[in-house]
Design a protein around this motif. Structure first.
Motif, PDB file in Angstrom:
ATOM      1  N   ILE A 106       0.719  -1.316  -0.100  1.00  8.27           N
ATOM      2  CA  ILE A 106      -0.093  -0.208   0.057  1.00  8.27           C
ATOM      3  C   ILE A 106       0.764   1.462  -0.057  1.00  8.27           C
ATOM      4  O   ILE A 106       0.986   2.231  -0.708  1.00  8.27           O
ATOM      5  N   ILE A 107       1.391   1.213   0.576  1.00  5.50           N
ATOM      6  CA  ILE A 107       2.573   2.420   1.145  1.00  5.50           C
ATOM      7  C   ILE A 107       3.164   2.874  -0.259  1.00  5.50           C
ATOM      8  O   ILE A 107       3.476   3.766  -0.600  1.00  5.50           O
ATOM      9  N   GLU A 108       3.978   1.203  -0.714  1.00 10.13           N
ATOM     10  CA  GLU A 108       4.386   1.255  -2.667  1.00 10.13           C
ATOM     11  C   GLU A 108       3.415   2.051  -3.578  1.00 10.13           C
ATOM     12  O   GLU A 108       4.281   2.653  -4.559  1.00 10.13           O
ATOM     13  N   SER A 109       2.533   2.323  -3.395  1.00  9.64           N
ATOM     14  CA  SER A 109       1.583   2.907  -3.851  1.00  9.64           C
ATOM     15  C   SER A 109       2.140   3.902  -4.596  1.00  9.64           C
ATOM     16  O   SER A 109       1.966   4.720  -5.410  1.00  9.64           O
ATOM     17  N   ASP A 110       2.616   4.638  -3.824  1.00  5.43           N
ATOM     18  CA  ASP A 110       2.802   6.079  -4.089  1.00  5.43           C
ATOM     19  C   ASP A 110       4.183   6.589  -3.969  1.00  5.43           C
ATOM     20  O   ASP A 110       5.240   6.445  -3.039  1.00  5.43           O
ATOM     21  N   MET A 111       5.024   6.894  -4.812  1.00  2.00           N
ATOM     22  CA  MET A 111       6.199   6.570  -4.654  1.00  2.00           C
ATOM     23  C   MET A 111       6.879   7.733  -4.561  1.00  2.00           C
ATOM     24  O   MET A 111       7.878   7.777  -4.086  1.00  2.00           O
ATOM     25  N   GLY A 112       6.062   8.876  -4.876  1.00  2.00           N
ATOM     26  CA  GLY A 112       7.116  10.008  -3.849  1.00  2.00           C
ATOM     27  C   GLY A 112       6.882  10.176  -2.095  1.00  2.00           C
ATOM     28  O   GLY A 112       7.951  10.461  -1.711  1.00  2.00           O
ATOM     29  N   LEU A 113       5.994   9.647  -1.742  1.00  2.00           N
ATOM     30  CA  LEU A 113       5.445   8.870  -0.322  1.00  2.00           C
ATOM     31  C   LEU A 113       6.598   8.624  -0.078  1.00  2.00           C
ATOM     32  O   LEU A 113       8.071   8.264   1.027  1.00  2.00           O
ATOM     33  N   THR A 114       7.031   7.287  -0.744  1.00  2.00           N
ATOM     34  CA  THR A 114       8.065   5.903  -0.689  1.00  2.00           C
ATOM     35  C   THR A 114       9.117   6.970  -0.663  1.00  2.00           C
ATOM     36  O   THR A 114      10.140   6.846   0.632  1.00  2.00           O
ATOM     37  N   ALA A 115       9.365   7.659  -1.195  1.00  2.00           N
ATOM     38  CA  ALA A 115      11.136   7.655  -1.144  1.00  2.00           C
ATOM     39  C   ALA A 115      11.275   9.263  -0.475  1.00  2.00           C
ATOM     40  O   ALA A 115      12.150   9.059   1.119  1.00  2.00           O
ATOM     41  N   SER A 116       9.826  10.099   0.217  1.00  2.00           N
ATOM     42  CA  SER A 116      11.003  10.634   1.207  1.00  2.00           C
ATOM     43  C   SER A 116      11.005   9.934   2.726  1.00  2.00           C
ATOM     44  O   SER A 116      11.241   9.718   3.564  1.00  2.00           O
ATOM     45  N   LEU A 117       9.939   9.087   2.667  1.00  4.02           N
ATOM     46  CA  LEU A 117       9.590   7.653   3.561  1.00  4.02           C
ATOM     47  C   LEU A 117      10.985   7.206   4.025  1.00  4.02           C
ATOM     48  O   LEU A 117      10.854   7.856   4.904  1.00  4.02           O
ATOM     49  N   LEU A 118      11.363   6.938   2.988  1.00  3.74           N
ATOM     50  CA  LEU A 118      12.877   5.584   3.063  1.00  3.74           C
ATOM     51  C   LEU A 118      14.236   6.941   3.354  1.00  3.74           C
ATOM     52  O   LEU A 118      15.277   6.928   4.371  1.00  3.74           O
ATOM     53  N   LYS A 119      14.112   8.121   3.305  1.00  2.00           N
ATOM     54  CA  LYS A 119      15.371   9.592   2.847  1.00  2.00           C
ATOM     55  C   LYS A 119      15.011   9.734   4.663  1.00  2.00           C
ATOM     56  O   LYS A 119      16.014   9.592   5.142  1.00  2.00           O
ATOM     57  N   LEU A 120      13.532  10.134   5.395  1.00  2.00           N
ATOM     58  CA  LEU A 120      13.274   9.845   6.580  1.00  2.00           C
ATOM     59  C   LEU A 120      14.082   8.458   8.075  1.00  2.00           C
ATOM     60  O   LEU A 120      14.677   8.968   8.604  1.00  2.00           O
ATOM     61  N   VAL A 121      13.635   8.077   7.201  1.00  2.00           N
ATOM     62  CA  VAL A 121      14.061   6.255   8.372  1.00  2.00           C
ATOM     63  C   VAL A 121      15.302   6.248   8.076  1.00  2.00           C
ATOM     64  O   VAL A 121      15.451   5.992   9.351  1.00  2.00           O
ATOM     65  N   ASN A 122      15.774   6.548   7.062  1.00  4.94           N
ATOM     66  CA  ASN A 122      17.360   6.098   7.212  1.00  4.94           C
ATOM     67  C   ASN A 122      18.436   6.738   7.794  1.00  4.94           C
ATOM     68  O   ASN A 122      19.136   7.274   7.442  1.00  4.94           O
ATOM     69  N   SER A 123      17.755   7.877   8.273  1.00  7.74           N
ATOM     70  CA  SER A 123      18.609   9.099   8.464  1.00  7.74           C
ATOM     71  C   SER A 123      19.053   8.918   9.711  1.00  7.74           C
ATOM     72  O   SER A 123      18.840   7.792  10.471  1.00  7.74           O
ATOM     73  N   SER A 124      20.136   9.283  10.472  1.00  3.60           N
ATOM     74  CA  SER A 124      20.834   8.950  11.749  1.00  3.60           C
ATOM     75  C   SER A 124      20.263   9.313  12.910  1.00  3.60           C
ATOM     76  O   SER A 124      20.582   8.718  14.199  1.00  3.60           O
ATOM     77  N   PHE A 125      19.023   9.931  12.684  1.00  2.00           N
ATOM     78  CA  PHE A 125      18.488  10.122  14.307  1.00  2.00           C
ATOM     79  C   PHE A 125      17.873   8.712  14.212  1.00  2.00           C
ATOM     80  O   PHE A 125      18.052   8.713  15.819  1.00  2.00           O
ATOM     81  N   PHE A 126      17.824   7.862  13.185  1.00  3.30           N
ATOM     82  CA  PHE A 126      16.732   6.541  13.936  1.00  3.30           C
ATOM     83  C   PHE A 126      17.323   5.272  14.358  1.00  3.30           C
ATOM     84  O   PHE A 126      17.332   4.150  15.201  1.00  3.30           O
ATOM     85  N   GLY A 127      18.925   5.409  14.467  1.00  5.47           N
ATOM     86  CA  GLY A 127      20.004   4.830  14.395  1.00  5.47           C
ATOM     87  C   GLY A 127      20.164   3.193  13.967  1.00  5.47           C
ATOM     88  O   GLY A 127      20.781   2.105  14.543  1.00  5.47           O
ATOM     89  N   LEU A 128      19.450   3.147  12.728  1.00  5.70           N
ATOM     90  CA  LEU A 128      19.262   1.569  12.666  1.00  5.70           C
ATOM     91  C   LEU A 128      20.186   1.395  11.872  1.00  5.70           C
ATOM     92  O   LEU A 128      21.283   2.033  11.119  1.00  5.70           O
ATOM     93  N   ARG A 129      21.167   0.045  11.370  1.00  7.88           N
ATOM     94  CA  ARG A 129      22.062  -0.297  12.002  1.00  7.88           C
ATOM     95  C   ARG A 129      22.380  -1.302  10.293  1.00  7.88           C
ATOM     96  O   ARG A 129      23.519  -1.402  10.130  1.00  7.88           O
ATOM     97  N   ARG A 130      21.183  -1.348  10.010  1.00  8.04           N
ATOM     98  CA  ARG A 130      20.684  -1.703   8.505  1.00  8.04           C
ATOM     99  C   ARG A 130      19.898  -0.154   7.437  1.00  8.04           C
ATOM    100  O   ARG A 130      18.861   0.366   7.978  1.00  8.04           O
ATOM    101  N   HIS A 131      20.749  -0.684   6.341  1.00  9.37           N
ATOM    102  CA  HIS A 131      19.777   0.173   4.769  1.00  9.37           C
ATOM    103  C   HIS A 131      18.804  -0.156   4.745  1.00  9.37           C
ATOM    104  O   HIS A 131      18.205  -1.125   4.555  1.00  9.37           O
TER     105      HIS A 131
END
Length: 407
Positions: free
Chosen positions: A167-192
């Motif tokens: 469902i999320i992937e159905s909106d490409m622009g939203l998906t790109a913005s979401l992944l940019k946020l999620v991969n920011s250093s704030f979340f501190g995720l160990r994997r991309h």
């Protein structure tokens, strides 16, 4: 005075079931039951109701059409869809005229909580002119289609994480913005994180939904250039406040639910400011003038101009959209946390402190009066001695994220 609630459904058995399960509310709710949209409009024409709860799929005029008419004739009435029908097109049709969408079977306690929380927050807004902004949902950004689709999927007995990612992937622009946020250093995720499916698994549906909603809100609100107000910096402040609020919840050894609600409320805490800036722009120019030339805080200037603040308006809007109660309360009390009675460290505590610390550590407008921590409130929670260590935790997070905090 009792709350007046009108239930609408073309199935007699459903109405009889509602009468039975809601009997315990008769002391505080005055309830009426209509067997269809036409009967409902006749009842409303005779006497006013605070809330209309309707099924979606009915012969003749369906629930979406009914609520559109209720919106036109009785704009102050709270409008709720209660339906087991999950067709996507029908859901999209009701997003705008409905304040809330609840799926059947709905526990009567859940229905009671949704109705009373929304109505309780409505009383916060005594200014009729400001309430009028909220009565016409078309003047506000409706919930994004993707968000509404997610709500429908999550309302199922066995929601699919894979389907949620699709469902999320159905909106490409939203998906790109979401992944940019999620991969920011704030979340501190160990994997991309390379897909919405991974984001949902790693962060949870509530966090991902809230990130999507904030992205869409910022995109849809356009602030007049004449106000000389940078909406991008407001978005930056909100995202950083969300991360700091979660950091403070971790520091306080709060449970995961408090951490998640603190983060979501931090992201959303200034949504009411966007509403005022874009829907009452000419009046908000007066707020900015008080802030810039007379040393008012934004909060105090808003109260002088509107007799209400962005905190109250944001909480009201989020309540109508069905955000969790702790999130709504944290937004409501992020400047004045004593408005929200609670015990111990709560999301409102995290957002109140995070908002102040973000303004202290990331100075954007040095001429503006900065908000201050409610010292008496902090002391009542036994947190006074921990404030310096909390500040250091926030400072460390901002530095790790590559920000430029003030010394």
């Amino acid at each position: 005075m009792k709350l007046r609630v009108l239930f609408v459904d073309d199935e007699p058995n459903v109405l009889n079931g509602l009468r039975l399960v809601l009997r315990s509310l008769r002391e505080k709710w005055s309830m009426a039951f209509a067997g269809g949209a036409v009967e409902a409009l006749e009842i409303l024409a005779r006497e006013p109701y605070d809330v209309v709860v309707t099924d979606m799929r009915m012969p003749g005029m369906d629930g979406g059409d009914l609520l559109s008419e209720v919106q036109r004739l009785y704009p102050d009435t709270l409008r709720i869809i209660l339906s087991g029908y999950s067709d996507h097109k029908m859901i999209m049709k009701t997003v705008k005229p409905a304040h809330q969408f609840l799926t059947k079977p709905c526990n009567h306690k859940e229905l009671e909580e949704v109705v009373e929380r929304s109505m309780r927050l409505r009383t916060v807004l005594g200014n009729e002119r400001v309430r009028a902004v909220f009565s016409d949902v078309d003047t506000l950004p409706s919930l994004p289609d993707v968000y509404a689709s997610l709500e429908a999927e999550l309302g199922k007995e066995d929601p699919s994480l894979h389907h949620i990612g699709n469902i999320i992937e159905s909106d490409m622009g939203l998906t790109a913005s979401l992944l940019k946020l999620v991969n920011s250093s704030f979340f501190g995720l160990r994997r991309h994180v390379s897909s919405p499916h991974q984001a949902v698994v790693l962060l949870g549906t509530d966090t991902v939904k809230s990130l999507m909603l904030v992205i869409e809100l910022v995109k849809r609100f356009v602030v007049k250039k004449s106000l000389r107000f940078n909406a991008g910096l407001l978005w930056q402040h909100c995202t950083q406040t969300g991360h700091l609020a979660r950091c403070l919840a971790v520091h306080a050894d709060a449970d995961k639910e408090v951490m998640d609600h603190a983060f979501i409320a931090g992201l959303m805490h200034d949504v009411g400011k966007l509403v005022l800036l874009t829907r009452l722009a000419d009046d908000y120019a007066g707020v900015l003038e008080l802030v810039r030339s007379r040393d008012y805080s934004v909060h105090d200037a808003e109260r002088e101009v509107f007799c209400a603040t962005h905190a109250e308006m944001g909480a009201y809007l989020l309540a109508l959209w069905g955000m969790p109660a702790p999130v709504v309360e944290a937004v409501l009390g992020h400047h004045e946390p004593v408005q929200v009675p609670h015990e111990g460290f709560a999301p409102v505590t995290a957002v109140h402190v995070a908002n102040v610390m973000e303004h202290e550590l990331v100075i954007i407008n040095p001429q503006y009066r900065k908000p201050a921590v409610d010292a008496a409130y902090i002391d009542s929670l036994g947190l006074t001695s921990r404030m310096q260590s909390m500040r250091m935790s926030c400072l460390a997070l901002l530095e790790a994220a590559g920000k430029d905090p003030a010394s």
